[in-house]
Scaffold this motif. Structure first.
Motif, PDB file in Angstrom:
ATOM      1  N   UNK B  31       0.844  -1.185   0.000  1.00 29.88           N
ATOM      2  CA  UNK B  31       0.000   0.000   0.000  1.00 29.88           C
ATOM      3  C   UNK B  31       0.885   1.242   0.000  1.00 29.88           C
ATOM      4  N   UNK B 112      -2.553   4.048 -13.381  1.00 28.80           N
ATOM      5  CA  UNK B 112      -3.788   3.307 -13.072  1.00 28.80           C
ATOM      6  C   UNK B 112      -3.850   2.866 -11.616  1.00 28.80           C
ATOM      7  N   UNK B 113      -2.750   3.062 -10.907  1.00 23.25           N
ATOM      8  CA  UNK B 113      -2.699   2.727  -9.479  1.00 23.25           C
ATOM      9  C   UNK B 113      -3.025   1.271  -9.212  1.00 23.25           C
ATOM     10  N   UNK B 114      -2.835   0.447 -10.208  1.00 26.01           N
ATOM     11  CA  UNK B 114      -3.161  -0.964 -10.030  1.00 26.01           C
ATOM     12  C   UNK B 114      -2.219  -1.599  -9.017  1.00 26.01           C
ATOM     13  N   UNK B 116      -0.748  -0.525  -6.520  1.00 27.47           N
ATOM     14  CA  UNK B 116      -0.991  -0.231  -5.118  1.00 27.47           C
ATOM     15  C   UNK B 116      -2.307  -0.817  -4.649  1.00 27.47           C
ATOM     16  N   UNK B 117      -3.144  -1.167  -5.592  1.00 26.58           N
ATOM     17  CA  UNK B 117      -4.498  -1.557  -5.220  1.00 26.58           C
ATOM     18  C   UNK B 117      -4.646  -3.056  -4.982  1.00 26.58           C
ATOM     19  N   UNK B 118      -3.604  -3.826  -5.298  1.00 28.87           N
ATOM     20  CA  UNK B 118      -3.784  -5.267  -5.111  1.00 28.87           C
ATOM     21  C   UNK B 118      -3.425  -5.662  -3.685  1.00 28.87           C
ATOM     22  N   UNK B 119      -4.194  -6.562  -3.158  1.00 33.00           N
ATOM     23  CA  UNK B 119      -4.003  -6.962  -1.775  1.00 33.00           C
ATOM     24  C   UNK B 119      -2.998  -8.103  -1.675  1.00 33.00           C
ATOM     25  N   UNK B 120      -2.769  -8.754  -2.787  1.00 32.54           N
ATOM     26  CA  UNK B 120      -1.896  -9.916  -2.750  1.00 32.54           C
ATOM     27  C   UNK B 120      -1.058  -9.863  -4.016  1.00 32.54           C
ATOM     28  N   UNK B 123      -3.730 -11.562  -7.909  1.00 31.20           N
ATOM     29  CA  UNK B 123      -5.122 -11.182  -7.708  1.00 31.20           C
ATOM     30  C   UNK B 123      -5.906 -11.485  -8.973  1.00 31.20           C
ATOM     31  N   UNK B 125      -8.762 -10.710 -11.500  1.00 26.73           N
ATOM     32  CA  UNK B 125      -9.548  -9.532 -11.878  1.00 26.73           C
ATOM     33  C   UNK B 125     -10.300  -9.807 -13.168  1.00 26.73           C
ATOM     34  N   UNK B 139      -3.689 -11.388 -12.086  1.00 32.15           N
ATOM     35  CA  UNK B 139      -2.816 -10.218 -12.112  1.00 32.15           C
ATOM     36  C   UNK B 139      -1.703 -10.412 -11.102  1.00 32.15           C
TER      37      UNK B 139
END
Lengths: 107, 560
Positions: B31, B112-114, B116-120, B123, B125, B139
């Motif tokens: 994050x 696209x902030x991808x 930072x947006x993944x939790x693992x 992921x 999608x 992803x």
């Protein structure tokens, strides 16, 4: 009390979208209750909104408020990480009552 | 420490593929890029400067490690995006363009902030690919060990078809299991009835009436089992693509009439009212009469199964200039909308207990579909336009009304009820039970019956005893039926005996093979006794031999 505003971008009614919604209810809504609002955007129906907000993959949960904007991608199944990411790990599920998912945790 | 190893930037440059596997990918998607982590990334990657790239002679041919990396992934099947330290897309390969449904120009330079947006680090999608499909993709986000520090690489693997395939495979297994359960249930019922009837017949204290009823039970259950077997064979043929049709000029009106007659028992049983509407003129199509009849029978039976007692079933034929439509409608409960698109798939059945009660294996409509396709037609299903229920419509191309009558190849049936000449018969059959029972039946009807249990003794019996008719099982030990027929026909002594092939296969090519070998007739196993009688009578009628005294009285017993 802080008001949380979320947007969830999904693509149609895919399995991932359904799971993300269910997990949102389970993780976020269970904690914030009336302090949160969720708007769902189907990028299939509203491709312009998706482009405008640079959404290339879904499900994408966006915490619009409070600042800063936080984005979480995926079906929100990774409970602990999701809560940490959204800054909700301090919140107690079930609106402050001891009941909830933690109910059966007694050893 | 990794810092020692990675401090030498050259390692990263000369062996980029090794460094890509850096342990730093363990938790690359964070994050907040903590200072510590950022340092790890820096250490792992060094800072290859653009101007550096041209200097080392060893790598000048492919450019910088980053360029090398990009050239490697350019044609990759997985989508690859490279994000600079600022999160902007600095590179996108062709697969990424396709999977994300955006052109390179729409990707490169964007944030696209991808990452930072993944939790693992992996992921799943949904993406909307260029072809407009929603795809499922895996992803992965990892730090990129080449290129400016803090660069990330994003990989997109399309797993849509894998998931669909897996789901389809699971569904198939489920249906097959259901089918097997159904099949054993279907077979068990007739077997139970047959067993009871057999016990009944074995008793001595029963009168003719009871015996007749037991016989009827045998007959019905038998037909039922045969039907199941036929269906199974057809399904096997369909799944191997071996369903064969032989096309000839066929009057579809006649096909429908025959079909309705065949379906009559089930319709009568449930007191359905059946209305058949046929055009006044013959409707010629090019097709296989037996198979087309099967289509109509299956549709009518299907309607009968799903329509409650006293419901209505309509069959009508509407001939147009190019196409003829056969429509089978009922006013039953209809088919659930979500099931409608699947009714032509094998083993699919509605959940209604009605259908379950009536049995069936869920393959009738699959057969309909395949047969109609083989005839160049199509079949569709929808709600009955005239109210409740279902309407199945078969559309077939029509033939121009040319020649009047199709060539009739069948020998004229001998329905003449003249005095019966007792024929001498020879049964060549290796299963003693089958042979024995048939022999007794024939003897009860006044025939003299000889027996043989294999091909060689059968051949000898034909040549020595010269029976009028020999019923020859094709699958004989020693000498098979075809070979036997050929050898019989080669001998002058064997010319007069009529040979009837008895086979488990009734495909047109089997019939042709039998004719070619010298057979005069063909019966399907298990032999339907009335059919055999019909055939024998036609031989009697055809042979102009004047009636001669019966070949001896019938001894009741006599087994093998």
């Amino acid at each position: 009390m802080e008001q949380y505003v979320f947007t969830l971008y999904v693509a149609g009614e895919s399995d991932l979208a359904a799971r993300a919604l269910a997990n949102f209810d389970r993780l976020v809504r269970a904690r914030l209750r009336h302090r949160c609002s969720l708007q769902t955007v189907d990028v299939l129906k509203e491709p312009r909104l998706a482009r405008q907000h640079r959404v290339v993959a879904t499900p994408l949960l966006v915490r619009e408020r409070p600042a800063p904007v936080i984005k979480v991608l995926g079906d929100l199944s990774q409970e602990a990480k999701i809560l940490a990411q959204l800054g909700l790990d301090g919140e107690i599920s079930g609106g402050g009552e001891p009941a909830g998912p933690g109910q059966g945790k007694e050893p | 420490m990794s810092s020692d190893r990675s401090r030498d930037g050259r390692a990263g440059r000369t062996q980029p593929s090794l460094v890509i596997q850096d342990p730093a990918r363990k938790r690359p998607c964070v994050l907040e890029h903590s200072a510590a982590r950022a340092r790890v990334l820096t250490l792992a990657t060094d800072k290859p400067k653009r101007e550096d790239a041209v200097v080392p002679p060893s790598t000048s041919a492919v450019g910088t490690p980053l360029e090398l990396f990009q050239s490697i992934v350019a044609e990759a099947e997985d989508g690859v995006l490279v994000l600079g330290p600022d999160g902007r897309v600095s590179y996108a390969n062709a697969a990424a363009e396709f999977l994300l449904g955006r052109r390179r120009a729409e990707l490169v330079g964007e944030v696209f902030e991808v990452a930072r947006a993944v939790a693992d680090n992996t992921t799943r999608v949904n993406v909307i690919s260029r072809d407009g499909r929603v795809r499922l993709a895996e992803l992965r986000v990892e730090p990129l060990p080449v290129g400016p520090s803090g660069s990330m690489v994003l990989r997109l693997k399309d797993i849509t078809s894998y998931h669909q395939d897996a789901a389809r495979a699971r569904e198939q297994v489920r249906r097959r299991d259901e089918f097997l359960a159904m099949l054993s249930h279907e077979v068990r019922n007739p077997l139970a009835a047959i067993r009871s009837a057999a016990s009944l017949l074995a008793r001595e204290d029963i009168d003719g009436n009871v015996r007749r009823r037991a016989g009827d039970v045998f007959d019905r259950q038998f037909q039922h089992l045969t039907h199941i077997l036929d269906d199974l064979l057809d399904v096997a043929r369909i799944s191997r693509g071996k369903l064969e049709i032989v096309k000839e000029r066929v009057d579809l009106n006649q096909v429908v009439r025959d079909a309705v007659e065949e379906a009559a028992p089930l319709i009568g049983k449930r007191e359905h009212r059946l209305q058949v509407d046929l055009p006044p003129r013959k409707v010629w199509v090019e097709g296989d009469a037996t198979r087309l009849e099967q289509v109509v029978v299956n549709l009518v039976n299907n309607a009968a199964k799903f329509t409650p007692p006293q419901g209505h079933i309509f069959v009508n034929v509407v001939a147009g200039p190019m196409e003829v439509e056969v429509c089978v409608r009922d006013d039953g409960p209809g088919i659930a909308e979500d099931l409608l698109p699947h009714v032509f798939e094998p083993f699919v059945q509605g959940k209604q207990s009605l259908a379950r009660n009536e049995g069936g294996l869920g393959i009738g409509l699959a057969l309909v579909h395949t047969i109609v396709l083989l005839h160049g037609g199509r079949v569709c299903v929808g709600p009955n336009p005239a109210g409740q229920g279902v309407a199945f419509t078969v559309k077939l191309p029509v033939l121009a009304a040319g020649a009047e009558v199709p060539a009739e190849l069948e020998p004229a049936g001998g329905q003449g009820g003249g005095p019966t000449r007792r024929l001498r018969l020879l049964l060549i059959e290796d299963v003693a039970d089958t042979r024995d029972v048939l022999k007794q039946l024939l003897e009860l009807d006044g025939y003299e019956v000889l027996e043989a249990g294999d091909g060689f003794s059968g051949l000898a019996a034909i040549l020595d005893q010269r029976p009028d008719v020999a019923l020859v099982d094709i699958g004989l030990p020693g000498l098979d039926g075809y070979e036997l027929a050929r050898q019989v026909r080669r001998e002058a002594r064997g010319r007069d005996t009529r040979l009837v092939a008895v086979t488990g296969y009734a495909m047109p090519k089997d019939v042709r093979a039998a004719r070619a070998a010298g057979f005069d007739g063909h019966l399907i196993k298990p032999v339907h006794y009335p059919e055999l009688m019909k055939l024998l009578r036609s031989f009697e009628a055809a042979s102009a031999v004047p009636s001669q005294p019966p070949g001896g009285d019938c001894p009741g017993a006599g087994s093998s």
